[in-house]
Design a protein around this motif. Structure first.
Motif, PDB file in Angstrom:
ATOM      1  N   LEU A 133       0.835  -1.214   0.000  1.00  9.61           N
ATOM      2  CA  LEU A 133       0.000   0.000   0.000  1.00  9.61           C
ATOM      3  C   LEU A 133       0.864   1.257   0.000  1.00  9.61           C
ATOM      4  N   SER A 134       2.029   1.188   0.634  1.00  6.80           N
ATOM      5  CA  SER A 134       2.881   2.383   0.687  1.00  6.80           C
ATOM      6  C   SER A 134       3.466   2.697  -0.689  1.00  6.80           C
ATOM      7  N   MET A 135       3.723   1.671  -1.488  1.00  5.94           N
ATOM      8  CA  MET A 135       4.382   1.902  -2.780  1.00  5.94           C
ATOM      9  C   MET A 135       3.403   2.123  -3.929  1.00  5.94           C
ATOM     10  N   PRO A 160       0.774   4.094  -4.559  1.00  3.33           N
ATOM     11  CA  PRO A 160       0.516   5.435  -5.116  1.00  3.33           C
ATOM     12  C   PRO A 160       1.657   5.925  -6.012  1.00  3.33           C
ATOM     13  N   GLY A 161       2.888   5.547  -5.689  1.00  2.00           N
ATOM     14  CA  GLY A 161       4.019   5.972  -6.520  1.00  2.00           C
ATOM     15  C   GLY A 161       4.003   5.329  -7.900  1.00  2.00           C
ATOM     16  N   VAL A 162       3.594   4.067  -7.947  1.00  2.00           N
ATOM     17  CA  VAL A 162       3.501   3.376  -9.240  1.00  2.00           C
ATOM     18  C   VAL A 162       2.407   4.035 -10.084  1.00  2.00           C
ATOM     19  N   LEU A 214       1.312   7.082  -9.710  1.00  2.00           N
ATOM     20  CA  LEU A 214       1.763   8.451 -10.042  1.00  2.00           C
ATOM     21  C   LEU A 214       2.645   8.430 -11.292  1.00  2.00           C
ATOM     22  N   ALA A 246      -2.272   5.907   2.289  1.00  2.00           N
ATOM     23  CA  ALA A 246      -2.292   5.597   0.852  1.00  2.00           C
ATOM     24  C   ALA A 246      -3.616   6.019   0.220  1.00  2.00           C
ATOM     25  N   LEU A 257      -3.772   9.894   0.019  1.00  2.92           N
ATOM     26  CA  LEU A 257      -2.920  10.470  -1.031  1.00  2.92           C
ATOM     27  C   LEU A 257      -3.492  10.160  -2.421  1.00  2.92           C
TER      28      LEU A 257
END
Lengths: 331, 326
Positions: free
Chosen positions: B119-121, B123-125, B127, B157, B160
Motif C-alpha cells: 500500500l505504501s508503494m 501510489p508511486g507506481v 503516479l 495511501a 494520497l
C-alpha cells in the motif's frame, strides 16, 4: 566561483537537476510552498506538497522510482525518518535484491539533523549510521557548500536510493561553489581537507570544522594533522582513510553521532583490521554521548566533540613524540 | 475440451484450479522439507476475477499471499516453484522465495511481505503512470488484506490517492484472518468499506468467493478508473481456508466457521454453476483437472531440476553497479 549558503546550494542543485531531467520530481511537506520558483519552472506535477505523512511520502517515492521517475523527497528532520523506515529500509533497500535485480530505486531522501538550533532530540538525531547499516542504501553527509551542491546533484543521478543528510548548523554557512555548468561530486570519495604526517583526523559534516580548528592548534605545537572529510558514509572511501593511516599511524575519528555501532566505530575497525601494522597508537574515538539531544544551548553544545578534545587526544597519542619535538624546537 | 473452444468463465475456472493445484504442491513440498509458504487457498476467485479485468499495460502490486495474483497474470508455475525452492530459474533468481516474488515482465511489480508495504508503494507506481511512464492509460491494482487495513499506511495511501487523483484500484481481500488473529478482534464489523468510503472514493463490497461477481465488479471499477483517472476501492469478502503459514494446524480456528466457508469453496461454486448451466459436464471438468495436474507435475519437475544459485553471487544485485549515469 560563486559565494552562497548551503541552503542556496541545495536549491541550485535541485533546480539544475530538474531542468536537466524531466523524470526528477520533488515531493514533501511544503516543498511547493517554499520553492515557488521550482513550481513556476517545472509545474505542480513535479513539485508536490504532501500530507504530513512521512511513511506514504517515502513509499510513494519508492513506487515512483521503480516505475521510471527519479523522486527527491524532503522529510524535513532526520528523526521523522523513523516513520519512513519501512519504505526506505524494507522496500528501497531490499526489493532490488529480493527481485533478483529487476528494479532500480533512484531516489533521494533529504533530511536535516545536528545540534545548533536548540530543537531537541525529536528534530535533532544523527541517524546516519542506522541507514549505513541497512543494505541497498547509500548515505551522504556533506560539510562544505560546494559539496552540498555537487553531492546532491550526484545523488539525484545515482540509480540507488540515497539518504542525504544536512547538518542544521551548516545550513546558513557561506562558501565558494565552482561556476562550472555541472558541478558534480562523486559519491564514495572522501576529501583530504588538510595534509599532515603525524595524525589522521577523520570526520564528516560539522565536525570536519572541529577537526580543522584542532589541526590549526596542533600546528602551533609542531604537530601536522591530516584532516579527512568522508562526505559519503556509504560507500565508505576506505582507500583514502587507509592511505592516510599508513602515513601517520594514528587515527582520531570524530562524530557528532553517538559512538556505539557508529561511523567512528567503523573507522576504528577499518584501522585495526586493515592497517594494524601501521598503527603507532591506539585509535581514539570522539563522539556524542549515548543520550538524546537536549534543547538547551549549553547542553546541546556539551554533546559535541570540541577542537580542544581533539587536540588533547592527539597530544595523548603522540605522548613522548611531542616532548621530543618540543625539546628539539627549543634547542 | 480444447483451450480454443473455452468460454471466459471456463478459463477462469481452469486458472482457479491451477492456482489451487500449485499451492497444494507447495504444501507437499513443505512437508518434504522445503520452505513454508503463505497460501491463498480459498481466495482464488479474488485473484482471477480482478486480474482478468486488467490489461497488459496495467501494473500489479501484491503481498506475501501472492500465488493467485501471479498465476492469474500468466506466471509460469515452474518458475514460481523454482523461486519458492530458492533456485536460479525462479523469477527473482531464488532471492525472493515465496514471500516477495515480483515479475516485472508480467507487470507484477513490487511485492512486499511487510503488511501494508504494498500500500505504501502503490501510489508511486500509479503516479508514474499518471506522469507518463509506461504505456498510456495504464492503471495500478494493489492487493492487500484486512490485516493491512489495520495499518496506518492504509489510510495514508487512500488519502494520497484521492488527493492526487491517482489511477489506482485498491483491492482488499478481506479473508477474516490477520496472521493468527481473527478480524473480529481487530475492528468493528464492516469497518473496511466504511473506512475507505470515509476517504471519499467509490467503494464496492463483493462476495469474494464468486469469481463472476468479482470479475464484473473489477471490470466496472477498472473502466471507471480509466475514464475518470481517480482511485476506486473493492472489498472482496472471502476466507483463508488454510493457516497463516505452512505448516499450520489451524487449532485456533473455529471449526464451524471453517466448515461454513469450506462449503462455499470458490472453485466448487463456479464448477457447480457451470455444470448447472450445461457449459461444462463432468467429463469436461475431469479433463480440466487432468490438464492442470499435468502442468503442475511438469512445473514441479522443472523447479526441482533447476540449479541452486552460485554462492559467489550472494552480494549481486544489492546496488545498481554502474552507479551514477552521465
Amino acid at each position: 566561483m560563486s559565494r552562497m549558503t548551503t541552503e542556496q546550494a541545495i536549491h541550485q542543485a535541485l533546480a539544475e537537476e530538474m531542468q536537466r531531467d524531466e523524470r526528477v520530481l520533488l515531493v514533501g511537506e511544503g516543498v511547493a510552498t517554499k520553492r515557488g520558483d521550482l513550481v513556476r519552472n517545472f509545474g505542480t506535477a513535479r513539485v508536490r506538497n504532501t500530507p504530513l505523512a512521512e511513511a506514504i511520502i517515502a513509499g510513494t517515492a519508492v513506487g515512483a522510482a521503480a516505475s521510471g521517475l527519479r523522486p527527491v523527497i524532503d522529510l524535513l528532520f532526520a528523526p521523522f525518518l523513523t516513520y519512513a523506515m519501512d519504505a526506505l529500509v524494507n522496500s528501497a533497500g531490499k526489493l532490488r535484491y529480493l527481485s533478483g535485480g529487476q528494479f532500480e530505486f533512484p531516489l533521494v531522501a533529504m533530511s536535516m539533523t545536528g545540534s545548533g538550533w536548540c530543537v531537541g532530540a525529536q528534530h535533532n538525531h544523527n541517524l546516519e549510521a542506522m541507514f549505513a547499516h541497512a543494505p541497498g542504501l547509500k548515505v551522504v553527509m556533506p560539510s562544505t557548500v560546494a559539496d552540498f551542491k555537487g553531492l546532491l546533484k550526484a545523488a539525484i543521478r545515482d540509480d540507488n536510493p540515497v539518504l542525504f543528510f544536512t547538518d542544521l548548523a551548516l545550513l546558513h554557512q557561506e562558501g565558494e561553489v565552482p561556476d562550472v555548468a555541472d558541478h558534480l561530486v562523486p559519491l564514495g570519495q572522501a576529501a583530504v581537507r588538510r595534509v599532515g604526517a603525524d595524525v589522521t583526523l577523520v570526520s564528516y559534516a560539522k565536525t570536519v570544522g572541529v577537526c580543522l580548528q584542532a589541526a590549526e592548534q596542533l600546528q602551533a605545537q609542531g604537530i601536522a594533522a591530516e584532516v579527512i572529510d568522508l562526505r559519503t558514509l556509504k560507500p565508505l572511501d576506505e582507500a583514502t582513510v587507509l592511505r592516510s593511516l599508513r602515513k601517520t599511524g594514528r587515527l582520531v575519528a570524530v562524530t557528532e553521532a553517538s559512538g556505539l555501532c557508529g561511523m567512528a566505530a567503523e573507522l576504528a575497525a577499518l584501522a585495526v583490521t586493515r592497517a594494524f601494522d601501521a598503527l603507532r597508537a591506539p585509535v581514539v574515538r570522539l563522539t556524542g554521548p549515548d543520550a538524546p539531544g537536549a534543547s538547551s544551548w549549553v547542553l546541546e553544545q556539551a554533546a559535541l566533540p570540541t577542537a580542544e578534545a581533539v587536540v588533547e587526544a592527539v597530544q595523548g597519542m603522540l605522548g613522548d613524540a611531542v616532548v621530543v619535538r618540543e625539546a628539539l624546537a627549543t634547542t | 475440451m480444447s483451450a480454443v473452444g473455452m468460454t471466459d468463465a471456463l478459463r477462469r475456472l481452469e486458472v482457479m484450479l491451477l492456482i489451487r493445484a500449485y499451492e497444494e504442491k507447495l504444501v507437499e513440498f513443505q512437508r518434504g522439507g522445503a520452505p513454508g509458504t503463505c497460501t491463498s487457498v480459498g481466495q482464488e476467485a479474488c485473484a482471477v476475477g480482478v486480474v482478468g479485468a486488467l490489461e497488459s499495460r496495467d501494473r500489479i502490486l501484491t503481498n506475501h499471499r501472492s500465488a493467485g495474483h501471479l498465476i492469474a497474470r500468466g506466471a509460469d508455475p515452474g518458475r514460481l516453484m523454482a523461486e519458492v525452492l530458492g533456485r536460479v530459474d525462479g523469477y527473482c533468481g531464488g532471492r525472493s522465495g515465496s514471500l516477495h516474488i515480483s515479475a516485472k515482465e508480467l507487470g507484477v511489480v513490487l511485492t512486499s511481505t511487510i503488511v501494508g508495504g504494498e500500500l505504501s508503494m502503490a501510489p508511486g507506481v500509479a503516479l508514474a503512470q499518471k506522469m507518463g511512464q509506461g504505456e498510456p492509460g495504464g492503471i495500478t491494482a494493489v492487493f492487500f488484506g484486512d490485516g493491512a487495513a489495520c495499518e496506518g499506511i492504509f489510510h495514508e495511501a487512500l488519502n494520497l490517492a484521492v488527493q492526487w487523483q491517482l489511477p489506482l484500484l485498491f483491492v482488499c481481500e478481506n479473508n477474516d484472518w490477520q496472521a493468527f488473529v481473527h478480524r473480529r478482534e481487530t475492528m468493528p464489523d464492516n469497518a473496511i468499506a466504511d473506512w475507505a468510503a470515509g476517504h471519499g472514493l467509490p467503494v464496492v463490497t463483493v462476495d469474494g468467493n464468486d469469481v463472476e461477481a468479482v470479475h464484473a465488479a473489477a471490470r466496472e471499477a477498472v473502466a471507471a478508473i480509466r475514464a475518470d483517472g481517480r482511485p476506486h476501492f473493492l472489498e472482496l469478502v472471502t476466507y483463508r481456508l488454510r493457516g497463516h503459514f505452512e505448516p499450520d494446524d489451524q487449532a485456533y480456528v473455529d471449526a464451524d466457521e471453517l466448515a461454513r466457508w469450506q462449503a462455499r469453496d470458490p472453485l466448487q461454486g463456479i464448477a457447480d454453476r457451470l455444470l448447472a448451466q450445461g457449459t461444462l459436464d463432468a467429463a469436461g471438468l475431469a479433463q480440466l483437472r487432468d490438464r492442470v495436474a499435468a502442468r503442475i507435475e511438469a512445473a514441479a519437475h522443472f523447479a526441482q531440476a533447476s540449479a541452486w544459485p552460485d554462492p559467489r553471487t550472494l552480494t549481486h544485485h544489492v546496488y545498481v553497479e554502474q552507479g551514477a549515469r552521465p
